[in-house]
Scaffold this active site. Structure first.
Site, short mmCIF file in Angstrom:
data_model
loop_
_atom_site.label_atom_id
_atom_site.label_comp_id
_atom_site.label_asym_id
_atom_site.label_seq_id
_atom_site.Cartn_x
_atom_site.Cartn_y
_atom_site.Cartn_z
N LYS A 16 0.81 -1.19 0.05
CA LYS A 16 0.19 -0.09 -0.05
C LYS A 16 1.09 1.11 -0.01
O LYS A 16 1.64 1.46 1.02
CB LYS A 16 -0.94 -0.02 1.33
CG LYS A 16 -1.93 -1.03 1.45
CD LYS A 16 -2.54 -1.37 2.67
CE LYS A 16 -1.71 -1.73 3.77
NZ LYS A 16 -2.33 -1.69 4.99
N THR B 159 -7.20 9.76 8.78
CA THR B 159 -6.95 8.19 8.22
C THR B 159 -6.65 7.09 9.01
O THR B 159 -6.15 6.12 8.79
CB THR B 159 -5.49 8.20 7.17
OG1 THR B 159 -4.44 8.56 8.13
CG2 THR B 159 -5.79 9.21 6.01
N GLY C 61 -7.17 3.76 10.98
CA GLY C 61 -7.89 2.69 10.41
C GLY C 61 -8.02 2.31 8.87
O GLY C 61 -8.72 1.46 8.49
N THR C 62 -7.48 3.19 7.99
CA THR C 62 -7.39 2.75 6.65
C THR C 62 -6.93 1.19 6.40
O THR C 62 -7.73 0.63 5.41
CB THR C 62 -6.65 3.73 5.81
OG1 THR C 62 -5.43 4.00 6.27
CG2 THR C 62 -7.29 5.14 5.69
N GLY C 63 -5.85 1.01 7.03
CA GLY C 63 -5.41 -0.29 6.54
C GLY C 63 -6.31 -1.39 7.08
O GLY C 63 -6.71 -2.44 6.56
N CYS C 64 -6.78 -1.49 8.21
CA CYS C 64 -7.74 -2.28 8.91
C CYS C 64 -8.99 -2.36 7.96
O CYS C 64 -9.33 -3.58 7.65
CB CYS C 64 -8.14 -1.78 10.12
SG CYS C 64 -6.97 -1.61 11.27
N1 LIG Z 1 -5.46 10.23 1.32
C1 LIG Z 1 -5.92 9.00 0.67
N2 LIG Z 1 -6.87 9.07 -0.14
C2 LIG Z 1 -7.24 8.02 -0.89
N3 LIG Z 1 -6.58 6.90 -0.22
C3 LIG Z 1 -5.86 6.70 0.64
C4 LIG Z 1 -5.11 7.93 1.25
N4 LIG Z 1 -4.26 7.70 2.28
C5 LIG Z 1 -4.24 6.17 2.14
N5 LIG Z 1 -5.17 5.72 1.36
C6 LIG Z 1 -5.29 4.18 1.08
O1 LIG Z 1 -5.62 3.43 2.15
C7 LIG Z 1 -5.21 2.23 2.17
C8 LIG Z 1 -4.47 1.91 3.41
O2 LIG Z 1 -2.99 2.52 3.01
P1 LIG Z 1 -2.02 2.99 4.36
O3 LIG Z 1 -0.80 2.90 3.74
O4 LIG Z 1 -2.84 4.33 4.84
O5 LIG Z 1 -2.23 1.67 5.37
P2 LIG Z 1 -1.96 1.54 6.82
O6 LIG Z 1 -0.58 2.43 7.17
O7 LIG Z 1 -1.73 0.00 6.92
O8 LIG Z 1 -3.05 1.88 7.63
P3 LIG Z 1 -3.54 2.24 9.03
O9 LIG Z 1 -3.14 4.01 9.02
O10 LIG Z 1 -4.53 1.64 9.41
O11 LIG Z 1 -2.24 1.57 9.80
C9 LIG Z 1 -4.37 1.95 0.93
O12 LIG Z 1 -5.03 1.41 -0.19
C10 LIG Z 1 -3.96 3.47 0.59
O13 LIG Z 1 -3.80 3.66 -0.75
C1 LIG Z 2 -6.42 -2.47 17.67
C2 LIG Z 2 -5.47 -1.96 16.42
N1 LIG Z 2 -5.43 -2.73 15.46
C3 LIG Z 2 -4.82 -2.19 14.19
C4 LIG Z 2 -4.45 -0.85 14.05
C5 LIG Z 2 -3.81 -0.17 13.02
O1 LIG Z 2 -4.36 1.02 12.58
C6 LIG Z 2 -4.77 -0.08 15.32
N2 LIG Z 2 -4.26 1.50 15.44
N3 LIG Z 2 -5.50 -0.48 16.22
#
Ligand SMILES: Nc1ncnc2c1ncn2[C@@H]1O[C@H](COP(=O)(O)OP(=O)(O)OP(=O)(O)O)[C@@H](O)[C@H]1O
Ligand SMILES: Cc1ncc(CO)c(N)n1
Length: 267
Positions: free
Chosen positions: A173, A206, A208-211
């Site tokens: 990502k 953003t 929780g985007t990854g979850c």
């Molecule tokens: N500003 C944005 N606009 C659109 N999509 C986004 C944006 N920021 C992140 N994404 C998308 O969100 C998804 C998660 O990516 P990201 O790299 O933020 O994951 P992460 O770091 O694991 O998330 P978390 O913040 O939950 O740990 C990906 O598909 C990324 O392309």
């Molecule tokens: C419990 C939990 N799982 C995953 C993430 C990653 O975003 C978080 N912030 N908290």
């Protein structure tokens, strides 16, 4: 109705972890279940405390789910401890779980550490090989490959390296590190590499985007979509949730998972 299970940590602020997963799965039209690995005391500014469940209690939750409502897909999120990782691997093998999406959660958006250093090798050796897809962000992909990732070519090289070494499809990502919305998918069966580009949304919230993305992918796999279509559908859903412009809390806030409840249920 198709079913999906999240195996992850609880986020008391509701934007990430189990709470995000249950909402994302529900809003992607499947019946959502959970096995909780840890409780976190967390809000949009950080994590102040973590309490892991015992491996035995995690196994009891997994037995309860698998022996009654068999999940059509599984998402694995925060699992901070190696004994918990081993417990999950044992149960997934015992129940021949399928459609497994593993988000190798290491650090929260707020910067807090969610995986113990000595658990990374166990994750690579025992759990990742059971998954169909892993979804690392850039820092996680750097740790899993031991390489620096500075641009989109590096993202492609890292995706292929992880796929070859760990025997799993990989979605790297772009997130907030390299580009904001373009991710690269390496599929282990076809060896295809595909860019899944997204619309960059101007939203600092953003958390929780990854979850959310990995849960929406699992929900789509549960509905028998292909891997590529599942990732595309999940990105579209994530864009909608980000685009809604929810602004809660003092740090990086959560998204609105329920931005389009009518679409989820075709009302
Ligand atoms: N500003 C944005 N606009 C659109 N999509 C986004 C944006 N920021 C992140 N994404 C998308 O969100 C998804 C998660 O990516 P990201 O790299 O933020 O994951 P992460 O770091 O694991 O998330 P978390 O913040 O939950 O740990 C990906 O598909 C990324 O392309
Ligand atoms: C419990 C939990 N799982 C995953 C993430 C990653 O975003 C978080 N912030 N908290």
């Amino acid at each position: 109705m198709k079913t999906a299970l999240t195996i992850a940590g609880s986020d008391s602020s509701g934007g990430a972890g189990i709470q995000a997963d249950l909402k994302a799965m529900t809003l992607n039209g499947v019946f959502a279940m959970s096995a909780i690995t840890a409780l976190t005391a967390q809000n949009t500014t950080g994590v102040t405390d973590i309490m892991d469940v015992s491996p035995e209690f995690l196994k009891s939750q997994l037995d309860a789910v698998f022996t009654d409502i068999y999940p059509d897909a599984i998402k694995i999120g925060m699992v901070s401890d190696k004994d918990l990782i081993i417990a999950i691997a044992e149960k997934l093998e015992e129940y021949q779980a399928k459609n497994i999406v593993l988000d190798p959660v290491m650090v929260a958006t707020s910067g807090s550490k969610l995986l113990k250093d000595d658990a990374i090798d166990t994750l690579k050796e025992k759990l990742i090989p059971l998954a169909d897809l892993i979804t690392p962000n850039i820092p996680e992909a750097e740790i899993l490959t031991n390489m620096q990732i500075k641009n989109e070519i590096d993202m492609e090289v890292a995706a292929e390296k992880m796929a070859n070494e760990l025997g799993v499809s990989v979605l790297v990502k772009g997130g907030h590190s390299i580009n904001d919305a373009n991710d690269v998918l390496f599929e282990i069966d076809s060896l295809n590499i595909t860019w899944i580009n997204g619309e960059r949304i101007k939203n600092e919230n953003t958390h929780g985007t990854g979850c959310t993305l990995s849960s929406a992918i699992a929900a789509n796999l549960a509905k028998d979509k292909s891997l590529e279509e599942s990732v595309r559908n999940a990105k579209k859903y994530l864009e909608g949730a980000l685009n809604d412009g929810l602004d809660l809390g003092k740090g990086r806030g959560p998204m609105n998972h329920a931005f389009d409840i009518k679409e989820a249920y075709k009302i």
